[in-house]
Structures are given as structure tokens and as C-alpha cells.
Design a protein around this motif. Structure first.
Motif, short mmCIF file in Angstrom:
data_model
loop_
_atom_site.label_atom_id
_atom_site.label_comp_id
_atom_site.label_asym_id
_atom_site.label_seq_id
_atom_site.Cartn_x
_atom_site.Cartn_y
_atom_site.Cartn_z
N GLN B 1 13.09 -7.02 -2.02
CA GLN B 1 11.88 -6.53 -2.68
C GLN B 1 10.82 -6.09 -1.67
O GLN B 1 9.95 -5.30 -1.99
CB GLN B 1 11.28 -7.62 -3.57
CG GLN B 1 11.93 -7.72 -4.93
CD GLN B 1 10.99 -7.31 -6.04
OE1 GLN B 1 9.81 -7.58 -6.01
NE2 GLN B 1 11.50 -6.64 -7.03
N GLN B 2 10.91 -6.64 -0.47
CA GLN B 2 9.89 -6.32 0.52
C GLN B 2 10.33 -5.22 1.46
O GLN B 2 9.59 -4.86 2.35
CB GLN B 2 9.55 -7.57 1.32
CG GLN B 2 8.84 -8.64 0.52
CD GLN B 2 7.53 -8.14 -0.05
OE1 GLN B 2 6.76 -7.47 0.61
NE2 GLN B 2 7.28 -8.43 -1.31
N TYR B 32 -0.06 2.00 -1.64
CA TYR B 32 -0.52 2.90 -0.58
C TYR B 32 0.66 3.16 0.33
O TYR B 32 1.33 2.22 0.77
CB TYR B 32 -1.68 2.26 0.18
CG TYR B 32 -2.25 3.09 1.30
CD1 TYR B 32 -2.20 2.65 2.61
CD2 TYR B 32 -2.90 4.30 1.04
CE1 TYR B 32 -2.74 3.40 3.64
CE2 TYR B 32 -3.44 5.05 2.06
CZ TYR B 32 -3.36 4.59 3.36
OH TYR B 32 -3.90 5.33 4.38
N PHE B 33 0.92 4.45 0.58
CA PHE B 33 2.15 4.83 1.29
C PHE B 33 1.78 5.79 2.43
O PHE B 33 1.68 7.00 2.25
CB PHE B 33 3.14 5.49 0.32
CG PHE B 33 3.53 4.58 -0.81
CD1 PHE B 33 2.78 4.54 -1.98
CD2 PHE B 33 4.63 3.75 -0.69
CE1 PHE B 33 3.11 3.70 -3.03
CE2 PHE B 33 4.99 2.91 -1.73
CZ PHE B 33 4.22 2.89 -2.90
N PRO B 34 1.62 5.25 3.64
CA PRO B 34 1.29 6.11 4.78
C PRO B 34 2.53 6.48 5.60
O PRO B 34 3.56 5.80 5.54
CB PRO B 34 0.37 5.21 5.62
CG PRO B 34 0.87 3.82 5.33
CD PRO B 34 1.43 3.84 3.93
N ARG B 94 0.32 -3.21 0.13
CA ARG B 94 -0.23 -3.75 -1.11
C ARG B 94 -1.20 -4.87 -0.78
O ARG B 94 -1.15 -5.44 0.32
CB ARG B 94 0.88 -4.29 -2.01
CG ARG B 94 1.61 -5.51 -1.46
CD ARG B 94 2.74 -5.92 -2.36
NE ARG B 94 3.46 -7.08 -1.86
CZ ARG B 94 3.42 -8.28 -2.42
NH1 ARG B 94 2.67 -8.49 -3.50
NH2 ARG B 94 4.11 -9.28 -1.91
N TYR B 95 -2.07 -5.17 -1.72
CA TYR B 95 -3.04 -6.25 -1.55
C TYR B 95 -2.43 -7.52 -2.11
O TYR B 95 -2.04 -7.57 -3.27
CB TYR B 95 -4.33 -5.90 -2.27
CG TYR B 95 -5.45 -6.87 -2.01
CD1 TYR B 95 -5.81 -7.82 -2.96
CD2 TYR B 95 -6.17 -6.82 -0.81
CE1 TYR B 95 -6.85 -8.70 -2.72
CE2 TYR B 95 -7.20 -7.69 -0.57
CZ TYR B 95 -7.54 -8.63 -1.52
OH TYR B 95 -8.57 -9.51 -1.28
N TYR B 102 1.45 -4.70 5.04
CA TYR B 102 2.20 -3.47 5.32
C TYR B 102 3.65 -3.82 5.62
O TYR B 102 3.94 -4.75 6.35
CB TYR B 102 1.63 -2.75 6.55
CG TYR B 102 0.44 -1.87 6.28
CD1 TYR B 102 -0.82 -2.40 6.03
CD2 TYR B 102 0.58 -0.48 6.30
CE1 TYR B 102 -1.90 -1.58 5.81
CE2 TYR B 102 -0.51 0.35 6.08
CZ TYR B 102 -1.74 -0.21 5.83
OH TYR B 102 -2.82 0.62 5.61
N ILE B 103 4.55 -3.01 5.07
CA ILE B 103 5.98 -3.07 5.41
C ILE B 103 6.36 -1.69 5.94
O ILE B 103 6.06 -0.67 5.31
CB ILE B 103 6.85 -3.41 4.19
CG1 ILE B 103 6.40 -4.72 3.55
CG2 ILE B 103 8.32 -3.49 4.61
CD1 ILE B 103 6.59 -5.94 4.42
N PHE B 104 7.03 -1.67 7.10
CA PHE B 104 7.40 -0.42 7.73
C PHE B 104 8.89 -0.13 7.59
O PHE B 104 9.73 -1.05 7.57
CB PHE B 104 7.05 -0.45 9.22
CG PHE B 104 5.59 -0.30 9.50
CD1 PHE B 104 4.74 -1.40 9.45
CD2 PHE B 104 5.05 0.95 9.78
CE1 PHE B 104 3.38 -1.26 9.69
CE2 PHE B 104 3.69 1.10 10.02
CZ PHE B 104 2.86 -0.01 9.97
N GLY B 105 9.22 1.15 7.49
CA GLY B 105 10.60 1.57 7.58
C GLY B 105 11.10 1.45 9.01
O GLY B 105 10.32 1.15 9.93
#
Lengths: 115, 114
Positions: B1-2, B32-34, B94-95, B102-105
């Protein structure tokens, strides 16, 4: 407007030693996060500091510890270094940008090599 | 999920071509998707970002396409240039528990041939 500054840029340590990395956040930012980036990988979250307290922690052992000072700068300490700790350590400060989003701003990183 | 799954791992594009990098997420709480761009020896720099209530955002040659129902988003680089050669990371935020997470690819190494 100074961005996120980190020091040192490069350092070499031997197994079992201890290391301290330093970070000054972007002006106006009060939250600092630390990430570990192994070669060819994405940043992995270590922990986050706000109001001088650790607010969140990723899946890293207690050998990784940190501190935030009243001026919002931060340190990352790693004890009993292992070969696997060799990586780029990124500091990121966060603040609110456009559209009210919480934006991460990264420093250039500290490249740690453990021999 | 993360997790945030990013593909391809590497990409080679001719100058003037279109570069497309894809990401997929599972947790619908992300809001939010940066995208970050990282040059060798440098830290990641924010390139462009999008909120899930928007399907597309364009800034110059860079466009994010967002598909909320599929839980996927992609970065398109139009008229790719050799100076775009870098590693690109998608992320999702997400908050939670009083702070933003933040989770990064895993990153895509882009090479644009002159």
C-alpha cells in the motif's frame, strides 16, 4: 535565497566508526527530513524533525539518530558503520509552496563511503 | 500500500522525441504527486507536481498526466533535449500522523541522444 545546504559533501569512514552529517534548511522552512539514497535507487526515508523532535521514522535501525537545533538546522548521526551504509545521504526541508502543497527541497547530499 | 512503482528503469530517446515515464500507486490517501529530476552528484530537484483533482498539468515541455481511477500518473517530456538526461523520480505524498509523508519511486534513468 539559500537552498538546503549539507556538509560534508564527501567522506570516507571505516566499519565500526561513527559519522555526523549536517544540514541547514531552506530559509523559511522549519521541518527537516533525512533520506538515504543507495546507488541506482530512490531516496529512502530515514526520519523527520520538527520543533526539535523526531516526528516520523522510516525503517532504519537505532544506529541512525538525529537532532534538530533551535535554528532548524539538523544533524544525522550513524553509529557502528556497516559497509551497507555507503550511500548518498540527502537532507530535505519542507514548506508550503504553490497550491498549498507541502514541498520537499533537497540539498546536494553527503556521499558516505564505508570501507 | 505504501509503494510507488515506477517504469521503465531506463530510457533512451532521440533528441526531439517524447520521453514518457510511468508511475502507479496503491494508497488512495495520497494527495500530492511530484516529479523530481536528479543530475549526477546533485540532489533531486522538484520538476513539476499535480494534485489528484486535476487530470493534466503542463509546464513548458513537461506534462503530468494523472488517472485517478487507475491510480497512475506519468511524466511526458516533449521535444526531449540532451540536457534533459538525468534520473527522474516520481513520488506520492499524504498527510498522516501530524506530518507529510513522501514515498519515492525507484527512478528512471533518461538518456537523450544528440
Amino acid at each position: 535565497d539559500a537552498g538546503v545546504t549539507q556538509s560534508p559533501t564527501h567522506l570516507i569512514k571505516t566499519r565500526g566508526q561513527q559519522v555526523t552529517l549536517r544540514c541547514s534548511p531552506k530559509s523559511g522552512h522549519d521541518t527537516v527530513s533525512w533520506y538515504q539514497q543507495a546507488l541506482g535507487q530512490g531516496p529512502q526515508f530515514i526520519f523527520q524533525y520538527y520543533e526539535e523532535e523526531e516526528r516520523q521514522r522510516g525503517n532504519f535501525p537505532d544506529r541512525f539518530s538525529g537532532h534538530q537545533f533551535p535554528n532548524y538546522s539538523s544533524e544525522l548521526n550513524v553509529n557502528a558503520l556497516l559497509l551497507g551504509d555507503s550511500a548518498l545521504y540527502l537532507c530535505a526541508s519542507s514548506g508550503f509552496g504553490e497550491e498549498g502543497a507541502n514541498v520537499l527541497t533537497f540539498g546536494a547530499g553527503s556521499r558516505l563511503t564505508v570501507l | 500500500q505504501q509503494q510507488v512503482k515506477q517504469s521503465p528503469q531506463s530510457l533512451i530517446v532521440q533528441k526531439g522525441g517524447i520521453s514518457i515515464i510511468n508511475c502507479a500507486y496503491e494508497n488512495t490517501a495520497f494527495d500530492y504527486f511530484p516529479w523530481y529530476q536528479q543530475f549526477p552528484g546533485k540532489g533531486p530537484a522538484l520538476l513539476i507536481a499535480i494534485r489528484p483533482d486535476v487530470s493534466e498539468k503542463k509546464e513548458g515541455r513537461f506534462t503530468i498526466s494523472f488517472n485517478k481511477s487507475a491510480k497512475q500518473f506519468s511524466l511526458h517530456i516533449m521535444d526531449s533535449q540532451p540536457g534533459d538526461s538525468a534520473t527522474y523520480f516520481c513520488a506520492a505524498s499524504r498527510y498522516t500522523s501530524g506530518t507529510y509523508k513522501y514515498i519515492f519511486g525507484t527512478g528512471t534513468r533518461l538518456k537523450v541522444l544528440a
